[in-house]
Each structure stands twice: as structure tokens, then as C-alpha cells.
Write a protein that holds these residues in place. Structure first.
Motif, short mmCIF file in Angstrom:
data_model
loop_
_atom_site.label_atom_id
_atom_site.label_comp_id
_atom_site.label_asym_id
_atom_site.label_seq_id
_atom_site.Cartn_x
_atom_site.Cartn_y
_atom_site.Cartn_z
N UNK A 212 0.11 -10.80 18.32
CA UNK A 212 -0.34 -9.72 17.48
C UNK A 212 -1.72 -9.35 18.10
N UNK A 213 -2.44 -10.34 18.16
CA UNK A 213 -3.74 -10.40 18.89
C UNK A 213 -3.70 -9.36 20.24
N UNK A 214 -2.93 -9.86 21.10
CA UNK A 214 -2.72 -9.42 22.24
C UNK A 214 -2.41 -7.82 22.12
N UNK A 229 -4.23 2.03 17.00
CA UNK A 229 -3.92 0.94 16.17
C UNK A 229 -3.40 1.15 15.22
N UNK A 230 -3.07 2.31 14.38
CA UNK A 230 -1.96 2.75 13.57
C UNK A 230 -0.74 2.52 14.16
N UNK A 231 -0.39 3.09 15.36
CA UNK A 231 0.93 2.96 15.91
C UNK A 231 1.46 1.40 16.16
N UNK A 232 0.25 0.80 16.50
CA UNK A 232 0.91 -0.61 16.94
C UNK A 232 0.78 -1.41 15.59
N UNK A 233 0.04 -1.15 14.41
CA UNK A 233 0.26 -1.81 13.19
C UNK A 233 1.71 -1.48 12.47
N UNK A 241 2.09 3.56 8.33
CA UNK A 241 0.61 2.99 8.14
C UNK A 241 -0.39 4.39 7.96
N UNK A 242 -1.21 4.24 7.13
CA UNK A 242 -2.35 5.37 6.95
C UNK A 242 -3.64 4.60 7.16
N UNK A 243 -4.55 5.44 7.90
CA UNK A 243 -5.94 5.07 7.96
C UNK A 243 -6.41 6.38 7.61
N UNK A 244 -7.47 6.11 6.47
CA UNK A 244 -8.27 7.16 6.08
C UNK A 244 -9.82 6.51 6.15
N UNK A 329 -1.92 -9.55 10.66
CA UNK A 329 -1.80 -8.35 11.42
C UNK A 329 -2.65 -7.11 10.94
N UNK A 330 -2.69 -6.83 9.56
CA UNK A 330 -3.48 -6.07 8.75
C UNK A 330 -4.95 -6.46 9.03
N UNK A 331 -5.34 -7.62 8.79
CA UNK A 331 -6.70 -8.02 8.98
C UNK A 331 -7.18 -7.72 10.29
#
Length: 631
Positions: A212-214, A229-233, A241-244, A329-331
């Protein structure tokens, strides 16, 4: 087999009994089944009707029957619960088993009915025994418990019998201790196996965590931004996943592969209510929130940069089904997203600084800077050979407006929203910050000019419709992205580099006068101001200012000396059709107060407000003051 005390000892039987105990120790049975076997063997070899094995409790205060043969369940409960065998002397004396346990020697009673201090007479009578012998279970110099045997009738326990029973008890003690060691060994083996399994699982988790880190680090190294980052998560969690950002504007939305088409975050849940529910929760870590009446719970994590929450991650279905790696993974995505936002901010800040310096030089018109301004603009993607309109954007500061709670970062937030809108335009407008205002040089397309009469119109004669439409688009974009409103002033087209300073000055003046009049969230241009618009175009308004001072000096001086607001009352009176009642309503005073103030103005100026010439002079003077910011 006969009683060994009478000399009928059968060595083969004894050896067989010892072998049975050894086999039981090496078998799969429990310690308790071994204790039952010891009691049964004693009854079989020595001819007792009943036999029990008593062991101390963990606290070492009482002995309890843990194995038995021939004793009823009721008797065992009676001894263990109602009449426990206390270790040491009690109120009714000391039990034979306790004495044997403490002293390490056999204790025998031939007839319990003859013992006046025997506290277990009731249960003895219920079970049906008269005589009892207790032998310690000794091993390695310590006593594990007692082997206690019973005869139904009166019986004298001879020395040989006690010796034989002691021998059996010692063998039984060895078997019990061996069984305990085996159980502890099996328990240790089980614990080691569990520990080994746990280590394997932790190793697998560690390797997965490293993966996950890699993956997320590679996103950062490739510079894929918050969207990457959103697509990987989303791929790691197999969830949308939503980033706002911190104002609720979307930064990125991603779905796992194979997801159904559509926006998973365009549902009935009220995100403003969800954000409100975060008020009392920690800023860091993954938490679950659910607004009242919401259809689903949400997992969310703040993206923190320099102790400031700059963005937030939202994942539907809450924490259900999220393993520790999912939370990790979220953190980790929050940390990587913070770095991406910092990188984007740094790049944007550099870009904004360059554009700001370019705008400053263009407005200052210093010869040295002007020699390079066109080339510098071209490197930033702007063509200053093209005609532009100057748009000045300013945050409204109306306590009743939706955006009244502005912070000091409001201009930056507006700049970000306008910049985001401008990047989608071709040709690209130049957007920069000038003080607390956002200035946009909007490129004009010749085909978009108004030619309703069928003949070309000079490009600088009026405000281009395309620029007005752009100003409206800016206002809508800001309103969608931020909880505030802006007013935008639009200049006439600038066809030469030397046109920009005057266009900026007049447009900023239009904006200032408009907001001073309490008009917000609108697009304005010079022609909307009437007389003030004409005055704004004067390069040298000094003569007008001298005129205004001659006309209004007594009122201005009176207000300064006495802290009154006669000039404000006069301006409001003229702006509202010479209506005393309407003026009083606007100023929240009594109409008589307005009348007294206007009378004092007439006295100071030596004119009557009913005379047209006087009203014309006062109106012109007020317009000059308003344009130049003296009022």
C-alpha cells in the motif's frame, strides 16, 4: 482380589494398575479423567466403596473434590459448595483431608459417627460411609492434594494398608503432575502455534502494508495529484472514494474497476450535515459518521497540512468490512494527499506570484518592465497583443449575505476558484491578485463583438458582451465553490498596453461605488454609474475636488468636529427621492430627526434643499467625493 492388609497382595494387579495410570497420562484424556481413574483404581485395589481426589483451589484456602469414584453428584456438591474442606482448623475442627494435605501424612478415622467434631457427619450419613482415610499426593517434596477413601462400615486402617495406599497415592501424584506438565506443554504448544500464526499474519499484513505504501508513494512520485491518490485508494479498498477540500468542493472522485456507471456520491445524504457531525470528533484518524436520517454510514479521514484540515476523504458504507489494512490505507492516503496538495499549492503559488508581478508591472507602466511584459506574458500562456477587458472581482462584505463570515483567506479562496474556471478557457485569461481584489484580463474574441447595425463598431467604445458573460460565469463559479458571493466590475476593452492602468483604476472605482451603495453579487460596468461613471474617467479630478470642498466644506467640518453624520443623512436623502420618511426608515431614526438634520445642513450651506440649482451643486459635489473616496 482380597484386601492387601490381610496379606493377599497381587503384585501383577498392582503393576497393571500403575501401567493403566501411565497409559492414561500418555493418552488424550484430560487431567480430570485421570483423577477419576486414580479414585477408581484405589477402590478396585483396596476394596473401598468410595474414593475421591481433592486438590487445593488457586487461592490455597480450600480443598475441592476434582475426581471421584462411587460418590454421588449430590455428595460432591454438598462438600464443595455447602461444606467446603478448608485448609487448616476451622470452627468445627480440621478435616482429615486438610490435615493430610498440611502434614504430608496419612490421616484415618475408623468411625466418623464416634467423632464429635466431625463436621461432615450429615453428608457422610447421606452418602453412607462410616470410616475415612486421607493420604497426601506427594511429589518432589510438595503435596498436590489428597487421595481420600471411604468404607461403608466401621474399619480400622492398618499400617500396611496405609503404606500401600500411600504408595498408590505417590504413583498417582507422579501421574497427575506428569499430566499437568503435558497439559501445560500442550497449552504452550498451542500458544506458540497461535503466536506463529499471528506472526505469519502480521508478516503478511506488513508486506501488504508495504505494498500500500509503495503504491501510494508511486502515485506521489509520478506527480498524479489528488486524483491519482483517489484512484489508487479506490482500487485498494474496492470502494468509491471522494476527496473534497475544506470548503466542501470536490477535488477528485474515483471508483474501483468494474463499478456501475454514475456518480456514487450524488445521493440523498446531506454532506453538510455529515460535516457538522465531525465538529466534536478528532481531526486525525479514520472515523465513522452518519447524519440523522442518512441512508448509509460514511468512513472519513481528514487531510491535514501544518495542523490545518485542507481536505477530507469520504468512503461509503462506513467502517464495516474495512480491515486494519483498509484503515491504514486511508490514513496513508491522507498523508500522500497532503503532500500532493502542498506540491500543488507550491506550484500554484509560484504561478500566481509570476502573474501578480506581471500585472503589477503592466499597471505601473515602468519602461524597464514594459520592455519585457509581452514576452513574459507569452511564457505564461497569455497574448497581450490581443484586446482584453479588465475584470475586477471583490468579495462582498454584506452581513446579510451568504458569504458574510469571510476570513482573511477569502481573496485566496476566490483566486483559486476563478483560476480553476479560467484554466478551462481558450484563449486563457490572466488571473492575478492585486491587494484584496482579483484582477482578470479577459481576452476578447473579435467575432463576439456586438455588430447589430451590420457595421464594425470601434472595439473600445463599449463593454464587450463576452466580458460581461465572463463576469457572470465567474460569479456563478465562485458561488458554487465557496460559501460567499462576489461582485465583478467590467472595463471597456483595452487595445493597447497603455490602456490597462486607466481601465483598472476606473473599473476598481466602479466596484467600490457599487459596493458602497450596498449592491452585491452582481456584474457592473462604467455606464451603470451615471454621473459617477463620467467622473471616474477624469485623469485629473483636482478641480472637481476643489469644487466639492467649496460646496460641502461646512458640513464636512461640522461632522469632523462633532462626530455627527449630516453628510451621510444628506446623501441618503438625495438617493431616496428627497423622501424624509424613507430616509428615516433607512437610517433607523425618527422622521423628525431627519428633518432637524436637513435643516442644520441648509443652515451650514446657506441654501434651501428645495431649490433645483442648490440640489444640482450638492449632487455633483457628493458624486465627486464618492468617486475619490472622501466621503
Amino acid at each position: 482380589m482380597g484386601n492387601p492388609a490381610d496379606g493377599h497382595d497381587d503384585l501383577k494387579t498392582w503393576l497393571g494398575a500403575i501401567a493403566d495410570l501411565a497409559e492414561a497420562v500418555n493418552g488424550t484424556g484430560s487431567v480430570y479423567s485421570l483423577l477419576d481413574l486414580v479414585a477408581r483404581t484405589a477402590c478396585r485395589l483396596l476394596g473401598y466403596e468410595f474414593c475421591s481426589v481433592l486438590l487445593p483451589d488457586p487461592a490455597g484456602r480450600i480443598l475441592t473434590i476434582e475426581g471421584a469414584h462411587g460418590l454421588s453428584a449430590a455428595y460432591i456438591r454438598g462438600v464443595n459448595i455447602k461444606h467446603p474442606v478448608r485448609i487448616g482448623a476451622g470452627e468445627r475442627g480440621e478435616a482429615p483431608s486438610s490435615r493430610a494435605f498440611r502434614t504430608g501424612r496419612a490421616v484415618a478415622i475408623s468411625d466418623v459417627t464416634a467423632e464429635t467434631h466431625y463436621a461432615w457427619g450429615g453428608v457422610a450419613e447421606q452418602q453412607g460411609y462410616r470410616s475415612i482415610i486421607a493420604v497426601p499426593l506427594m511429589t518432589s517434596g510438595s503435596c498436590l492434594g489428597t487421595l481420600t477413601c471411604y468404607h461403608a462400615g466401621v474399619h480400622r486402617f492398618s499400617g500396611d494398608e496405609q503404606e500401600l495406599l500411600t504408595t498408590l497415592a505417590n504413583q498417582a501424584a507422579i501421574a497427575i503432575e506428569t499430566a499437568r506438565l503435558r497439559d501445560r506443554e500442550q497449552q504452550t504448544i498451542g500458544e506458540l502455534r497461535e503466536l506463529n500464526d499471528s506472526l505469519r499474519e502480521q508478516h503478511a499484513l506488513l508486506r501488504r502494508s508495504e505494498d500500500i505504501h509503495r503504491q501510494l508513494t508511486e502515485v506521489a512520485l509520478r506527480g498524479e495529484g489528488v486524483r491519482g491518490v483517489a484512484e489508487a485508494l479506490a482500487a485498494l479498498l474496492e470502494r468509491p472514494v471522494l476527496f473534497e477540500d475544506s470548503y466542501g468542493s470536490r477535488l477528485a472522485v474515483a471508483e474501483p474497476s468494474g463499478a456501475m456507471p454514475g456518480d456514487p456520491f450524488d445521493g440523498p445524504d446531506d454532506f453538510s450535515a455529515l460535516r457538522q457531525s465531525l465538529a466534536d470528533m478528532p481531526a486525525t484518524g479514520v472515523v465513522e459518521v452518519e447524519a440523522e436520517g442518512a441512508e448509509t454510514a460514511w468512513a472519513t479521514s481528514a487531510v491535514v497540512l501544518a495542523k490545518e484540515v485542507v481536505a477530507r476523504i469520504w468512503i461509503p458504507r462506513g467502517l464495516a468490512g474495512l480491515r486494519p489494512l483498509g484503515r491504514r490505507a486511508i490514513e496513508h492516503a491522507s498523508v500522500v494527499a497532503a503532500l500532493e496538495i502542498l506540491r500543488e499549492r507550491t506550484a500554484v503559488d509560484v504561478e500566481w506570484r509570476l502573474r501578480g508581478e506581471l500585472l503589477t508591472d503592466l499597471l505601473a507602466q515602468q519602461p524597464a518592465a514594459m520592455a519585457t511584459v509581452v514576452a513574459r506574458a507569452a511564457r505564461l500562456g497569455h497574448d497581450l497583443h490581443r484586446a482584453h477587458s479588465v475584470l475586477v472581482v471583490r468579495v462582498d462584505d454584506d452581513p446579510a449575505a451568504p458569504g458574510s463570515a469571510q476570513g482573511t483567506d477569502a481573496p485566496r479562496r476566490v483566486l483559486s476558484a476563478v483560476h480553476a474556471m479560467a484554466t478551462r478557457q481558450t484563449p486563457r485569461p490572466l488571473v492575478a491578485r492585486h491587494g484584496d481584489d482579483i484582477v482578470v484580463l479577459w481576452p476578447l474574441v473579435p467575432d463576439a463583438e456586438d455588430d447589430s447595425a451590420g457595421e464594425p463598431t470601434p472595439v473600445a467604445a463599449h463593454v464587450a458582451p463576452g466580458a460581461v458573460a465572463a463576469a457572470d460565469t465567474i460569479r456563478r463559479s465562485v458561488a458554487r465553490a465557496l460559501p460567499l458571493t462576489v461582485t465583478v466590475a467590467v472595463s471597456r476593452p483595452c487595445t493597447d498596453l497603455s490602456d490597462y492602468p486607466a481601465a483598472f483604476r476606473t473599473t476598481r472605482g466602479v466596484l467600490t461605488i457599487t459596493q458602497l451603495r450596498g449592491r452585491h453579487d452582481r456584474t457592473v460596468e462604467l455606464d451603470d454609474l451615471g454621473v459617477q461613471g463620467l467622473l471616474l474617467q477624469l485623469e485629473d479630478p483636482s478641480e472637481l475636488l476643489r469644487f466639492a470642498d467649496r460646496v460641502l466644506a461646512p458640513v464636512l467640518d461640522y461632522d469632523r468636529r462633532r462626530g455627527t453624520r449630516l453628510l451621510h443623512t444628506l446623501r441618503t436623502y438625495l438617493a431616496h427621492g428627497l423622501s424624509t420618511a424613507r430616509t428615516a426608515e433607512i437610517l433607523f431614526v425618527h422622521p423628525n430627526t431627519v428633518g432637524l438634520r436637513l435643516k442644520r445642513v441648509e443652515e451650514l450651506l446657506g441654501v434651501s434643499l428645495t431649490e433645483p440649482d442648490a440640489l444640482l451643486q450638492i449632487t455633483a459635489a457628493l458624486a465627486a467625493i464618492e468617486v475619490n473616496g472622501l466621503g
